[in-house]
Design a protein around this motif. Structure first.
Motif, PDB file in Angstrom:
ATOM      1  N   GLY A   1       3.563  -5.216 -19.568  1.00 24.29           N
ATOM      2  CA  GLY A   1       1.936  -5.869 -19.300  1.00 24.29           C
ATOM      3  C   GLY A   1       1.402  -7.405 -19.313  1.00 24.29           C
ATOM      4  N   ARG A   2       1.703  -7.213 -20.820  1.00 22.39           N
ATOM      5  CA  ARG A   2       1.359  -9.391 -20.773  1.00 22.39           C
ATOM      6  C   ARG A   2       2.123 -10.222 -19.507  1.00 22.39           C
ATOM      7  NH1 ARG A   2       3.965 -13.422 -23.274  1.00 22.39           N
ATOM      8  NH2 ARG A   2       5.944 -11.644 -23.953  1.00 22.39           N
ATOM      9  N   ARG A   3       3.119  -9.678 -19.341  1.00 22.91           N
ATOM     10  CA  ARG A   3       3.985 -10.904 -18.454  1.00 22.91           C
ATOM     11  C   ARG A   3       3.417 -10.456 -17.387  1.00 22.91           C
ATOM     12  NH1 ARG A   3       9.391  -9.324 -19.127  1.00 22.91           N
ATOM     13  NH2 ARG A   3       8.894  -8.177 -20.339  1.00 22.91           N
ATOM     14  N   PHE A   4       3.229  -9.033 -16.516  1.00 20.48           N
ATOM     15  CA  PHE A   4       2.821  -9.154 -15.513  1.00 20.48           C
ATOM     16  C   PHE A   4       1.575  -9.903 -15.311  1.00 20.48           C
ATOM     17  CE2 PHE A   4       0.075  -6.875 -12.823  1.00 20.48           C
ATOM     18  CZ  PHE A   4       0.452  -6.919 -11.438  1.00 20.48           C
ATOM     19  N   THR A   5       1.057 -10.061 -16.171  1.00 17.87           N
ATOM     20  CA  THR A   5      -0.519 -10.262 -16.201  1.00 17.87           C
ATOM     21  C   THR A   5      -0.283 -12.458 -16.478  1.00 17.87           C
ATOM     22  OG1 THR A   5      -1.769  -8.905 -17.593  1.00 17.87           O
ATOM     23  CG2 THR A   5      -2.245 -11.111 -17.902  1.00 17.87           C
ATOM     24  N   GLU A   6       0.601 -12.483 -17.215  1.00 23.69           N
ATOM     25  CA  GLU A   6       0.927 -13.979 -16.710  1.00 23.69           C
ATOM     26  C   GLU A   6       1.903 -14.400 -15.356  1.00 23.69           C
ATOM     27  OE1 GLU A   6       3.756 -14.296 -19.615  1.00 23.69           O
ATOM     28  OE2 GLU A   6       2.710 -14.879 -21.741  1.00 23.69           O
ATOM     29  N   LEU A   7       2.192 -13.508 -14.948  1.00 25.46           N
ATOM     30  CA  LEU A   7       2.822 -13.832 -13.221  1.00 25.46           C
ATOM     31  C   LEU A   7       1.666 -13.716 -12.126  1.00 25.46           C
ATOM     32  CD1 LEU A   7       5.356 -13.210 -11.304  1.00 25.46           C
ATOM     33  CD2 LEU A   7       4.858 -10.900 -10.915  1.00 25.46           C
ATOM     34  N   ILE A   8       0.565 -13.150 -12.470  1.00 23.80           N
ATOM     35  CA  ILE A   8      -0.298 -12.897 -11.408  1.00 23.80           C
ATOM     36  C   ILE A   8      -0.944 -14.140 -11.679  1.00 23.80           C
ATOM     37  CG2 ILE A   8       0.025 -10.407 -11.420  1.00 23.80           C
ATOM     38  CD1 ILE A   8      -2.862  -9.889 -12.295  1.00 23.80           C
ATOM     39  N   ASP A   9      -1.251 -14.805 -13.330  1.00 27.24           N
ATOM     40  CA  ASP A   9      -2.617 -15.555 -13.469  1.00 27.24           C
ATOM     41  C   ASP A   9      -2.539 -16.751 -11.935  1.00 27.24           C
ATOM     42  OD1 ASP A   9      -3.587 -14.005 -15.237  1.00 27.24           O
ATOM     43  OD2 ASP A   9      -3.058 -15.515 -17.066  1.00 27.24           O
TER      44      ASP A   9
ATOM     45  N   GLY B   1       0.789  -1.236   0.014  1.00 26.20           N
ATOM     46  CA  GLY B   1      -0.340   0.291   0.018  1.00 26.20           C
ATOM     47  C   GLY B   1       0.770   1.087   0.193  1.00 26.20           C
ATOM     48  N   ARG B   2       0.450   2.108   0.940  1.00 26.66           N
ATOM     49  CA  ARG B   2       1.413   3.206   0.986  1.00 26.66           C
ATOM     50  C   ARG B   2       2.300   3.348   0.871  1.00 26.66           C
ATOM     51  NH1 ARG B   2      -4.193   5.129   2.560  1.00 26.66           N
ATOM     52  NH2 ARG B   2      -4.986   6.828   1.477  1.00 26.66           N
ATOM     53  N   ASN B   3       2.709   1.816   2.245  1.00 28.96           N
ATOM     54  CA  ASN B   3       4.343   1.918   2.423  1.00 28.96           C
ATOM     55  C   ASN B   3       5.177   1.337   1.411  1.00 28.96           C
ATOM     56  OD1 ASN B   3       3.425   2.707   5.254  1.00 28.96           O
ATOM     57  ND2 ASN B   3       2.354   1.201   5.115  1.00 28.96           N
ATOM     58  N   GLY B   4       4.115   0.833   0.315  1.00 23.48           N
ATOM     59  CA  GLY B   4       5.798   0.249  -0.706  1.00 23.48           C
ATOM     60  C   GLY B   4       5.760   1.872  -1.569  1.00 23.48           C
ATOM     61  N   PRO B   5       6.774   0.757  -2.323  1.00 22.80           N
ATOM     62  CA  PRO B   5       7.456   1.730  -3.508  1.00 22.80           C
ATOM     63  C   PRO B   5       5.939   1.867  -4.091  1.00 22.80           C
ATOM     64  CG  PRO B   5       8.329  -0.477  -3.749  1.00 22.80           C
ATOM     65  CD  PRO B   5       7.780  -0.208  -2.432  1.00 22.80           C
ATOM     66  N   LEU B   6       6.239   2.690  -5.057  1.00 22.06           N
ATOM     67  CA  LEU B   6       5.366   3.329  -6.230  1.00 22.06           C
ATOM     68  C   LEU B   6       5.068   2.763  -7.218  1.00 22.06           C
ATOM     69  CD1 LEU B   6       2.947   5.432  -7.619  1.00 22.06           C
ATOM     70  CD2 LEU B   6       4.312   7.208  -8.224  1.00 22.06           C
ATOM     71  N   VAL B   7       6.759   2.543  -8.169  1.00 19.11           N
ATOM     72  CA  VAL B   7       6.690   1.641  -8.890  1.00 19.11           C
ATOM     73  C   VAL B   7       7.809   0.225  -8.821  1.00 19.11           C
ATOM     74  CG1 VAL B   7       7.907   1.009 -11.217  1.00 19.11           C
ATOM     75  CG2 VAL B   7       6.859   3.282 -10.417  1.00 19.11           C
ATOM     76  N   ARG B   8       7.163  -0.826  -9.193  1.00 23.93           N
ATOM     77  CA  ARG B   8       8.136  -2.095  -8.306  1.00 23.93           C
ATOM     78  C   ARG B   8       8.783  -3.063  -9.768  1.00 23.93           C
ATOM     79  NH1 ARG B   8       8.434  -4.850  -3.509  1.00 23.93           N
ATOM     80  NH2 ARG B   8       6.832  -3.735  -1.772  1.00 23.93           N
ATOM     81  N   SER B   9       9.758  -3.309  -9.883  1.00 23.68           N
ATOM     82  CA  SER B   9       9.849  -4.059 -10.711  1.00 23.68           C
ATOM     83  C   SER B   9       9.345  -5.269 -11.130  1.00 23.68           C
ATOM     84  CB  SER B   9      11.492  -4.418 -10.835  1.00 23.68           C
ATOM     85  OG  SER B   9      11.879  -5.226 -10.250  1.00 23.68           O
ATOM     86  N   LEU B  10       9.487  -6.267 -11.904  1.00 23.76           N
ATOM     87  CA  LEU B  10       8.324  -7.318 -12.716  1.00 23.76           C
ATOM     88  C   LEU B  10       8.801  -8.077 -11.298  1.00 23.76           C
ATOM     89  CD1 LEU B  10       6.254  -8.809 -14.042  1.00 23.76           C
ATOM     90  CD2 LEU B  10       7.801  -9.452 -15.707  1.00 23.76           C
ATOM     91  N   THR B  11      11.023  -8.410 -11.137  1.00 20.38           N
ATOM     92  CA  THR B  11      11.116  -9.491 -10.768  1.00 20.38           C
ATOM     93  C   THR B  11      10.278  -8.979  -9.487  1.00 20.38           C
ATOM     94  OG1 THR B  11      12.650  -9.597 -11.875  1.00 20.38           O
ATOM     95  CG2 THR B  11      13.549 -10.309  -9.805  1.00 20.38           C
ATOM     96  N   SER B  12      10.606  -7.654  -8.612  1.00 21.56           N
ATOM     97  CA  SER B  12      10.368  -7.626  -7.552  1.00 21.56           C
ATOM     98  C   SER B  12       8.701  -7.951  -6.785  1.00 21.56           C
ATOM     99  CB  SER B  12      11.001  -5.790  -6.731  1.00 21.56           C
ATOM    100  OG  SER B  12       9.747  -5.639  -5.693  1.00 21.56           O
ATOM    101  N   TYR B  13       7.502  -7.788  -7.936  1.00 17.15           N
ATOM    102  CA  TYR B  13       6.572  -8.443  -7.852  1.00 17.15           C
ATOM    103  C   TYR B  13       6.646  -9.723  -7.848  1.00 17.15           C
ATOM    104  CZ  TYR B  13       3.980  -4.413  -8.903  1.00 17.15           C
ATOM    105  OH  TYR B  13       3.617  -2.654  -9.187  1.00 17.15           O
ATOM    106  N   ALA B  14       7.497 -10.279  -8.522  1.00 16.93           N
ATOM    107  CA  ALA B  14       7.693 -11.816  -8.267  1.00 16.93           C
ATOM    108  C   ALA B  14       7.963 -12.228  -6.825  1.00 16.93           C
ATOM    109  CB  ALA B  14       8.512 -12.287  -9.638  1.00 16.93           C
ATOM    110  N   ALA B  15       9.156 -11.807  -6.396  1.00 14.36           N
ATOM    111  CA  ALA B  15       9.222 -12.300  -4.909  1.00 14.36           C
ATOM    112  C   ALA B  15       8.491 -11.568  -3.943  1.00 14.36           C
ATOM    113  CB  ALA B  15      10.411 -11.566  -5.122  1.00 14.36           C
ATOM    114  N   TYR B  16       7.426 -10.773  -4.009  1.00 13.93           N
ATOM    115  CA  TYR B  16       6.666 -10.002  -3.263  1.00 13.93           C
ATOM    116  C   TYR B  16       5.610 -10.891  -3.290  1.00 13.93           C
ATOM    117  CZ  TYR B  16       2.649  -7.658  -0.636  1.00 13.93           C
ATOM    118  OH  TYR B  16       1.671  -7.310   0.217  1.00 13.93           O
ATOM    119  N   TYR B  17       5.229 -11.090  -3.697  1.00 11.40           N
ATOM    120  CA  TYR B  17       3.693 -12.363  -4.342  1.00 11.40           C
ATOM    121  C   TYR B  17       4.567 -13.562  -4.320  1.00 11.40           C
ATOM    122  CZ  TYR B  17       1.950  -7.910  -6.746  1.00 11.40           C
ATOM    123  OH  TYR B  17       0.517  -7.514  -7.157  1.00 11.40           O
ATOM    124  N   ARG B  18       5.280 -14.471  -4.301  1.00 12.36           N
ATOM    125  CA  ARG B  18       5.676 -15.479  -3.897  1.00 12.36           C
ATOM    126  C   ARG B  18       5.713 -16.053  -2.380  1.00 12.36           C
ATOM    127  NH1 ARG B  18       9.746 -15.385  -6.754  1.00 12.36           N
ATOM    128  NH2 ARG B  18      11.338 -15.292  -5.798  1.00 12.36           N
TER     129      ARG B  18
END
Length: 994
Positions: A822-830, A781-798
């Motif tokens: 955007g397509r690869r982000f979608t594949e990451l979160i599916d 949320g507000r405490n996290g970085p405004l923008v994350r890398s795709l790798t960072s999203y993968a680590a967080y969600y994992r």
């Protein structure tokens, strides 16, 4: 020719002549009573011309059989020889079973139709009195009455008289009948007759000389003591005479009945004395009478009894009628009475009601009477009691446009004729269109529809009722504008006070301000003023039909002031049929659309043609914004241009929505869900294109060539679901990755700078509506970085992802930036949003716990949970969480559930057998309604709100947007509560599993 061939040929001839049962018709034509020769040519042709040839033939055989043996041949000979008699008699037999029965009971009565002298073509009260003069008792009066009724019907059905003349003849016959009944009553009680002076005042359609074939005859009794008599005994004597008169007319015997005499329009109605003195009447009207009672007195006319007393009564009450308009809330009282009449119609009958239903006879009568009462005080020409005469006088005086008056006149005549024909069939009082095919067929034929009678009748009926409804509240405008046009010269045909009264009647809360606006627009001799005087009647009709006419007129003046020097503006409104009405509806539907238009008035050009209101394709929209951004000198000017395009397209979407909601006959009609989807898709495409433009401008402003990071904007929530409302924020999360060969740290810094610059540019102060970007759904949320890398999203969600985040990701959809990222982000979160094997029980319990907590904690204090569209019972949250739980549990197996759209997921769940179709319909209806309410509130208030407005005018405007008639806000709220209550029942069963 073989026997069978002759029979088939004859049956074919009978079918072509309109018989529906040729077997029975052939049998009747061969009946001894008719003689076979009578079946040839002229008789068959005359039968074929009737409304119901089968009924006419059957009744003719019965009538022939009823003739005395020695007179039957003469009857048939006369019938065959005399075409006028044949046409009249068979027309009656084919249109009225009731009159056919009367003729069979009195076989010699057919002679009344043998010939009409010129003087008999339009008989009045004196002729009917002469026809009833020999009636010495009630049954004799009934027979004589039906004989006279027979002649009226024959002239009517054969076209010798029109509907207005027929209605007047029926009223004159009623007048003569009342006089005869009073004569019989007086003869039975001469002492009572000697003790009093009794006058009978005709009311309603009898008083207005526009009576139906079968109707109550409304009367009021007034009496005075005869010379030398005491008042008390005289009133008792008058009451006995009046009661006896009513019984003579109302009782049913072997000779049938005449009609009920209804005295309930008297002071105090059923609770008041049947007979009063003139002084008592006047005292009541001056002190106690309600507005509707003065409306009823419009048609008061002395019809029987003491002529001098009747005339005295009429002269005494007339001034009170024309002063009634001065009563407080007069106009609203009349309008409220009309709505009350309409709301009292049983739901099962509403669409069949000729008299009381929408677009029915009462709509014409109430509108005409209201205008008479408002303007008859100063214009004696308007004081006629007949609806059609009064309508003609209103048109002649300029109070109603001639075209509108002609349309109402034609529709009223059509509806009255239909009513007459229906009542004639069985001589029963009814105002309902029949439902049986055979009855509709004969009704259509009686009105001259010969090709496809049922289809043609239904189409004509619908056309006339629609026209009446449209004109019902549009009877004030032209003279108001004529008056305004003369304000400069001081030669008012309509005084300012009268003009203000008329504006109040139209629903304006501030008539003085409205009059100033009209004067500014329409006064003078310029071409601009002349065009405005042509346009304003159309516009005023739409303003009056809205919940806030004052705002509509004020906004129109502002737009006209801004564009008054533009030659195309008034030409567009004058020459493009829908443009003026569309503009009026948009300007009076609330604050949002007018605010958007007034910031760039040239957008009024979008209202000219239907294609102007169609949403632009997303690709074309994105291309326009990108091209404009590319031409701009600075990032600020680039985003200003993008926001300007957004403002224009937001107006286009809102205007199309308003026009479609308020005037589906102007815009292509859509179901509520389709219209909502169209708005949501248009707003989503618009916001996505604006974000792309802002992202392009921000990227250029950072100055890296090429930038070290690729950035993608992922829409979330209603944005990702293509379900945006007018007041929605743009929920997004932002993802980046280094460009090829770029340093990760430099890429992250550049991505953060671009994202912050994009948001800053969109939040710069501007006259354009803001596009608020909300990034609170990002990890941490507000405490996290405004923008994350795709790798960072993968680590967080994992490692850290919670079940609510999986639920939020169900609506994630790339909308701007790097498409491949955007397509690869979608594949990451599916895998998170469509988990293999669905959810375990702990996750399901957690979702339910979060939902219950939200219900308990997030509903604003004091909010009504039954009316809160987002968090309330059966509202958006209830439906969306139920659908999303189904998606989380089953989308891995059911590909169709992998959609960001709520309604699409509902349909997919039904298709997969996961949801009962009836439950899905309940949830869909509630979700669509709650979403439309949110849109309506934003359109009306120009501020988002999740509840219905507290302000009465704003609530009325929301109701109008949702399709409710004026004065039905309570019904709207009841419907909303009922719809969402049903949805909550389904949610508790499906989401909470009971």
């Amino acid at each position: 020719m073989p026997l069978g061939g002759r029979r088939d040929s004859r049956f074919g001839q009978l079918l072509r002549r309109g018989f529906t049962d040729p077997t029975d018709a052939a049998r009747l034509l061969d009946a001894p009573a008719l003689r076979s020769a009578a079946a040839d040519g002229p008789l068959l042709d005359a039968l074929a011309a009737t409304a119901d040839p089968d009924a006419a033939l059957g009744a003719l055989v019965r009538l022939a059989e009823a003739q005395p043996d020695g007179e039957r041949a003469a009857f048939l000979d006369t019938l065959l020889a005399a075409k006028p008699l044949r046409d009249r008699l068979l027309a009656v037999l084919g249109a009225s079973d009731g009159l056919a029965d009367h003729l069979v009971r009195h076989p010699a009565e057919w002679r009344a139709l043998v010939a009409f002298e010129t003087a008999d073509l339009h008989p009045g009260t004196e002729e009917f009195e002469a026809a009833l003069a020999d009636a010495a008792d009630p049954d004799g009066l009934r027979v004589a009455y039906h004989r006279a009724l027979l002649t009226i019907a024959a002239r009517d059905i054969t076209g010798t008289t029109d509907v207005a003349e027929t209605a007047a003849e029926l009223a004159d016959l009623a007048t003569a009948t009342l006089r005869a009944a009073l004569r019989i009553a007086a003869a039975a009680a001469p002492d009572d007759d000697a003790a009093c002076r009794l006058a009978v005042i005709g009311m309603g359609k009898c008083g207005g000389r526009e009576l139906n074939y079968v109707s109550d005859v409304d009367v009021i009794f007034v009496a005075e003591p005869a010379d030398g008599a005491d008042e008390g005994p005289a009133l008792q004597a008058a009451t006995r005479l009046a009661a006896h008169l009513m019984r003579i007319c109302s009782d049913t015997t072997a000779e049938g009945t005449i009609w009920p005499v209804d005295a309930n329009l008297r002071p105090e109605g059923r609770n008041g004395p049947l007979v009063r003195t003139l002084v008592s009447h006047l005292a009541y009207y001056r002190r106690w009478a309600k507005t509707w009672e003065f409306q009823a007195l419009l048609k008061a006319r002395p019809v029987a009894g003491d002529e001098a007393l009747g005339a005295e009564y009429a002269a005494a009450v007339a001034p009170l009628v024309w002063q009634a308009v001065e009563r407080e809330n007069f106009v609203s009282d009349v309008q409220r009475m009309r709505r009350r009449v309409e709301s009292s119609i049983p739901a099962a009958q509403a669409e069949r009601e000729l008299k009381l239903g929408p677009g029915g006879l009462r709509d014409v009568e109430f509108a005409v009477q209201l205008l008479q009462l408002v303007h008859g005080r100063t214009d004696p020409e308007l004081r006629g009691s007949s609806t059609l005469d009064a309508l003609a006088a209103l048109a002649a005086g300029g109070y109603v446009g001639r075209q509108d008056a002609a349309s109402l006149d034609a529709s009223y005549r059509f509806l009255r004729t239909v009513e007459h024909r229906i009542q004639l069939r069985r001589l029963r009082r009814t105002h309902l269109m029949p439902t049986e095919e055979a009855e509709l067929r004969s009704l259509g034929r009686s009105l001259g529809f010969a090709g496809e009678p049922v289809k043609e009748l239904t189409a004509a009926w619908r056309r006339h009722t629609a026209g009446v409804r449209r004109l019902h509240e549009k009877l004030f405008y032209r003279p108001l504008l004529d008056a305004v046009a003369r304000l400069d010269a001081g030669q008012l045909r309509l005084g300012q006070d009268a003009a203000k009264e008329r504006l109040v009647a139209l629903g304006f809360a501030d008539p003085a301000a409205a009059l100033r606006h009209l004067s500014a627009l329409a006064s003078g001799v310029t071409r601009k003023a002349a065009i405005q005087r042509t346009l304003l009647p159309v516009l005023m009709a739409s303003f009056a039909d809205s919940a806030d006419p004052d705002s509509g007129l004020l906004n129109f003046r502002k737009v006209s002031d801004a564009l008054g020097t533009s030659p195309w503006y008034l030409r567009l409104l004058r020459d493009e049929g829908a443009a003026a009405e569309n503009l009026a509806r948009v300007l009076s539907a609330g604050r949002l659309a007018p605010d958007l238009l007034l910031r760039a008035p040239e957008a009024v050009a979008l209202l000219g043609a239907a294609e102007g209101l169609a949403p632009r394709p997303p690709a074309a929209l994105a291309q326009e914004i990108q091209a404009a951004v590319g031409r701009a000198d600075t990032a600020e000017s680039a985003v200003a241009v993008a926001r300007g395009v957004r403002r224009r397209e937001l107006f286009r979407t809102a205007a199309a929505d308003i026009v479609g909601a308020y005037a589906p006959d102007v815009a292509p009609h859509e179901a509520p869900g389709q219209a909502l989807d169209r708005v949501g898709s248009a707003l989503t495409a618009l916001n996505a294109a604006t974000l792309r433009g802002a992202l392009t401008a921000a990227t250029a402003a950072i100055g890296h060539r090429p930038p070290p990071a690729r950035l993608a904007v992922i829409a979330m929530g209603r944005f990702g679901g293509h379900e945006l409302s007018y007041g929605s924020d743009a929920d997004v999360v932002l993802v980046h990755e280094p460009a090829e060969g770029a340093d990760e740290r430099a890429a992250a810094e550049a991505a953060s700078a671009i994202a912050n610059e994009m948001i800053r540019l969109l939040q710069l102060p501007s006259i354009d509506p803001p596009l608020l970007v909300d990034t609170h759904l990002r990890p941490e949320g507000r405490n996290g970085p405004l923008v994350r890398s795709l790798t960072s999203y993968a680590a967080y969600y994992r490692r850290w992802s919670l079940v609510w985040e999986s639920q939020a990701l169900l609506r994630a959809e790339p909308v701007a930036g790097d498409a491949d990222l955007g397509r690869r982000f979608t594949e990451l979160i599916d895998p998170l949003r469509y988990p293999v094997g669905g959810l375990d029980q702990d996750a399901i319990r957690e979702i339910r716990r979060l939902k219950a907590r939200m219900e308990a904690e997030r509903l604003p204090r004091g909010a009504d949970p039954t009316l809160h569209t987002k968090l309330g019972r059966g509202g958006l949250s209830d439906v969306e969480w139920t659908v999303q739980l189904l998606q989380l549990r089953h989308a891995h197996e059911v590909e169709a559930l992998r959609t960001t759209r709520t309604r699409g997921a509902l349909a997919a769940a039904v298709g997969a057998g996961l949801l009962d179709a009836e439950d899905a319909e309940v949830l869909d209806e509630a979700w669509v309604l709650a979403s439309r309410v949110r849109n309506a509130v934003m359109l009306v208030r120009a501020r988002p709100q999740d509840t219905f407005p507290a302000d009465a005018r704003e609530s009325a405007a929301v109701a109008r947007y949702l399709g409710y008639e004026p004065g039905t806000v309570g019904r709207m709220l009841d419907d909303y509560r009922r719809t969402t209550r049903r949805a909550r029942t389904v949610v508790e069963r499906l989401f909470y599993e009971g």
